[in-house]
Write an enzyme that holds these catalytic residues in place. Structure first.
Site, mmCIF file in Angstrom:
data_model
loop_
_atom_site.group_PDB
_atom_site.id
_atom_site.type_symbol
_atom_site.label_atom_id
_atom_site.label_comp_id
_atom_site.label_asym_id
_atom_site.label_seq_id
_atom_site.Cartn_x
_atom_site.Cartn_y
_atom_site.Cartn_z
ATOM 1 N N ASP A 30 0.855 -1.193 0.000
ATOM 2 C CA ASP A 30 0.000 0.000 0.000
ATOM 3 C C ASP A 30 0.884 1.234 0.000
ATOM 4 O O ASP A 30 1.975 1.234 0.562
ATOM 5 C CB ASP A 30 -0.929 0.007 1.230
ATOM 6 C CG ASP A 30 -2.208 0.761 0.951
ATOM 7 O OD1 ASP A 30 -3.281 0.132 0.933
ATOM 8 O OD2 ASP A 30 -2.144 1.993 0.718
ATOM 9 N N CYS A 263 -20.761 -1.184 -2.365
ATOM 10 C CA CYS A 263 -20.799 -1.919 -3.639
ATOM 11 C C CYS A 263 -22.072 -1.693 -4.434
ATOM 12 O O CYS A 263 -22.016 -1.212 -5.564
ATOM 13 C CB CYS A 263 -20.620 -3.408 -3.371
ATOM 14 S SG CYS A 263 -19.145 -3.744 -2.412
ATOM 15 N N LYS A 266 -22.727 1.927 -5.856
ATOM 16 C CA LYS A 266 -21.689 2.317 -6.814
ATOM 17 C C LYS A 266 -21.748 1.446 -8.077
ATOM 18 O O LYS A 266 -21.672 1.949 -9.203
ATOM 19 C CB LYS A 266 -20.332 2.155 -6.113
ATOM 20 C CG LYS A 266 -19.120 2.141 -6.994
ATOM 21 C CD LYS A 266 -17.854 2.092 -6.156
ATOM 22 C CE LYS A 266 -17.469 0.703 -5.699
ATOM 23 N NZ LYS A 266 -16.909 -0.171 -6.732
HETATM 24 C C1 UGA Z 1 -22.289 -7.065 -1.729
HETATM 25 C C2 UGA Z 1 -22.536 -8.472 -2.308
HETATM 26 O O1 UGA Z 1 -23.480 -9.187 -1.500
HETATM 27 C C3 UGA Z 1 -21.231 -9.239 -2.404
HETATM 28 O O2 UGA Z 1 -21.456 -10.495 -3.034
HETATM 29 C C4 UGA Z 1 -20.236 -8.430 -3.235
HETATM 30 O O3 UGA Z 1 -18.975 -9.068 -3.314
HETATM 31 C C5 UGA Z 1 -20.038 -7.086 -2.591
HETATM 32 O O4 UGA Z 1 -21.305 -6.412 -2.515
HETATM 33 C C6 UGA Z 1 -19.048 -6.323 -3.438
HETATM 34 O O5 UGA Z 1 -19.364 -6.008 -4.605
HETATM 35 O O6 UGA Z 1 -17.908 -6.132 -3.009
HETATM 36 P P1 UGA Z 1 -22.027 -6.083 0.762
HETATM 37 O O7 UGA Z 1 -22.102 -4.721 0.124
HETATM 38 O O8 UGA Z 1 -20.979 -6.347 1.768
HETATM 39 O O9 UGA Z 1 -21.872 -7.223 -0.373
HETATM 40 O O10 UGA Z 1 -23.402 -6.296 1.519
HETATM 41 P P2 UGA Z 1 -24.745 -7.142 1.328
HETATM 42 O O11 UGA Z 1 -24.820 -8.145 2.404
HETATM 43 O O12 UGA Z 1 -24.900 -7.620 -0.045
HETATM 44 O O13 UGA Z 1 -25.834 -6.009 1.629
HETATM 45 C C7 UGA Z 1 -25.936 -4.838 0.813
HETATM 46 C C8 UGA Z 1 -27.118 -4.012 1.241
HETATM 47 O O14 UGA Z 1 -28.341 -4.646 0.891
HETATM 48 C C9 UGA Z 1 -27.207 -3.732 2.746
HETATM 49 O O15 UGA Z 1 -27.591 -2.386 2.933
HETATM 50 C C10 UGA Z 1 -28.287 -4.688 3.228
HETATM 51 O O16 UGA Z 1 -28.946 -4.234 4.371
HETATM 52 C C11 UGA Z 1 -29.198 -4.694 2.019
HETATM 53 N N1 UGA Z 1 -30.036 -5.912 1.946
HETATM 54 C C12 UGA Z 1 -29.467 -7.117 1.702
HETATM 55 C C13 UGA Z 1 -31.422 -5.812 2.099
HETATM 56 O O17 UGA Z 1 -31.966 -4.707 2.315
HETATM 57 N N2 UGA Z 1 -32.171 -6.940 1.994
HETATM 58 C C14 UGA Z 1 -31.628 -8.150 1.744
HETATM 59 O O18 UGA Z 1 -32.402 -9.140 1.640
HETATM 60 C C15 UGA Z 1 -30.252 -8.255 1.610
#
Ligand code: UGA
Length: 434
Positions: A30, A263, A266
């Site tokens: 880094d 993620c 964006k």
């Molecule tokens: C997400 C993807 O799930 C990963 O597979 C991916 O690698 C990652 O983005 C990335 O591109 O790096 P993440 O952003 O850590 O992962 O979080 P998630 O668990 O997917 O949740 C994202 C958002 O959706 C949160 O605000 C969560 O509260 C919301 N969510 C998720 C809901 O409102 N309802 C659901 O049923 C699931």
């Protein structure tokens, strides 16, 4: 295998620690001197369950190290992962690739011997070809391949996702590179993880299509939740009823305040822009982006409505600030839309979050940050559950009732059973349940 990882952010650090745990010899690089110094002291700059122990074990075993010297790390590596940030570009929503391209130039200058350069950062279709062109321009003699290997890690469950993924996607254009990638992921063959080998563009698009699909699923159930409220239906039962159909699946059908994080917001926006600029607009994803943005703002209106139409001079006790539990990440969290809207409407917000308050303080300056859930609700006119952290899943409602001025509870994650909470004397509001 000797691996260099460029960028010790979330993706770089988790990938580096996990590859080391697979038995590879990993060095993480880094530019940020203070970050590397901290890592060398054994301090982990991000909140991710299990990561500190994994890093410590692998450092101890001599398989994981940290450096500021990119050239030195790259010249000894057989695979170099680019895991730098690709934030939304200000103004137009395209992914900002300046860090990826800057890293590519530095890698190019240091390549010695056949090297596979892997884009792990989320990058739009065509970025791999651009990285290849940069390396060729800077170092015409370099012997290398450029591969796309997107990550599918969820914050809070990243180590598990890395070690037991649903699949690994590798976009490579030649056999030599494919063989290096197979060797890197060999430990996963043991548990029969599907390794999907595609061309580079396909792999790059799989990442965006995957995140956009999941964001669409969430947005769909959120709209169904709104409809449920108008027709007296229950969204959790609707989700179960459709999710049991194997073609739909039950995951990512939890209605809530809208998706956030580093993620989905964006990547959906970047996909929209890429599709538009390629003359193949993705109308569905465009609608998802718009509906989700609006939804976050609407959550403040719901809270205001639950408080009788005005929060002027009132205090709101907020449980949770991060976009989801088990992370300290505040990026695009619904709280960043909800809190300012409540404050604009004249409310004071008291809040508690188990990990996000440090970062939240940078963005939400007027919030009164509290020592625990009950402290946040002490003297408040309503309680709002925004993030479903475990500590908020078994709250003592009698105690909450004694702390609140009015027994109003707004549950934006449907953690509680409406009947039970109402019986306890609360005016309880949730999402899509009649
Ligand atoms: C997400 C993807 O799930 C990963 O597979 C991916 O690698 C990652 O983005 C990335 O591109 O790096 P993440 O952003 O850590 O992962 O979080 P998630 O668990 O997917 O949740 C994202 C958002 O959706 C949160 O605000 C969560 O509260 C919301 N969510 C998720 C809901 O409102 N309802 C659901 O049923 C699931």
């Amino acid at each position: 295998m000797r691996v260099a990882i460029i960028g010790t952010g979330y993706v770089g650090l988790v990938s580096g620690a996990c590859f080391a745990d697979f038995g590879h010899d990993v060095i993480c690089v880094d530019k940020d001197v203070s970050k590397i110094d901290a890592l060398m002291r054994g301090e982990i700059p991000i909140y991710e369950p299990g990561l500190d122990a994994l890093v410590a074990e692998n450092v101890e075993a001599g398989r994981l190290s940290f450096t500021k010297d990119l050239g030195d790390a790259v010249k000894n590596a057989q695979a170099v992962f680019i895991a730098v940030g690709t934030p939304s570009r200000r103004g137009d929503g395209f992914a900002d690739l300046s860090y990826v391209y800057a890293a590519s130039e530095e890698i190019a200058a240091a390549i010695a011997g056949y090297t596979v350069v892997v884009t792990k950062s989320t990058v739009p279709v065509g970025t791999g070809s651009e990285v290849e062109a940069i390396i060729k321009r800077v170092n015409p003699d370099a012997d290398f391949s450029v591969v796309s290997n997107p990550e599918f890690l969820r914050e809070g469950a990243a180590i598990e996702d890395f070690k037991r993924p649903d699949r690994v996607v590798v976009g490579a254009e030649d056999e030599r590179a494919r063989n290096v990638m197979k060797e890197l992921y060999r430990p996963l063959y043991l548990n029969e993880t599907p390794i999907l080998i595609t061309n580079r563009s396909t792999s790059e698009l799989i990442k965006y299509a995957g995140n956009a699909f999941l964001a669409t699923k969430i947005t769909f159930i959120n709209e169904m939740a709104d409809l449920c409220e108008h027709v007296g239906a229950n969204v959790q039962e609707v989700a179960r009823g459709i999710g049991l159909d194997g073609r739909i699946g039950s995951k990512f059908l939890h209605a809530g305040p809208g998706y956030g994080g580093s993620c989905f917001p964006k990547d959906t926006l970047a996909l929209v822009r890429t599709a538009q600029s390629n003359g193949a607009p993705t109308k569905i994803v465009e609608a998802v982006v718009e509906v989700n943005d609006r939804r976050k703002r609407q959550m403040a209106d719901r809270i205001i409505a639950a408080c009788g139409g005005s929060v002027k001079g009132k205090t709101i006790g907020l449980l949770g600030l991060t976009f989801k539990p088990n992370t300290d990440d505040m990026r695009d969290s619904p709280s960043l839309a909800i809190v300012p809207a409540l404050e604009e409407a004249g409310a004071v917000v008291r809040a508690f979050d188990p990990a996000g308050m440090g970062e939240a303080k940078e963005h939400l300056k007027n919030v009164v940050y509290c020592d625990g859930p009950y402290d946040a609700l002490d003297g408040a006119d309503a309680a709002v559950l925004l993030t479903e952290w475990d500590v908020f899943r078994a709250l003592d409602f009698d105690r909450i009732k004694s702390l609140l001025n009015d027994p109003i509870f707004v549950d934006l994650r449907n953690v509680y059973d409406p009947g039970t909470v109402c019986t306890l004397g609360f005016d309880y509001h949730s999402i899509g349940r009649g």
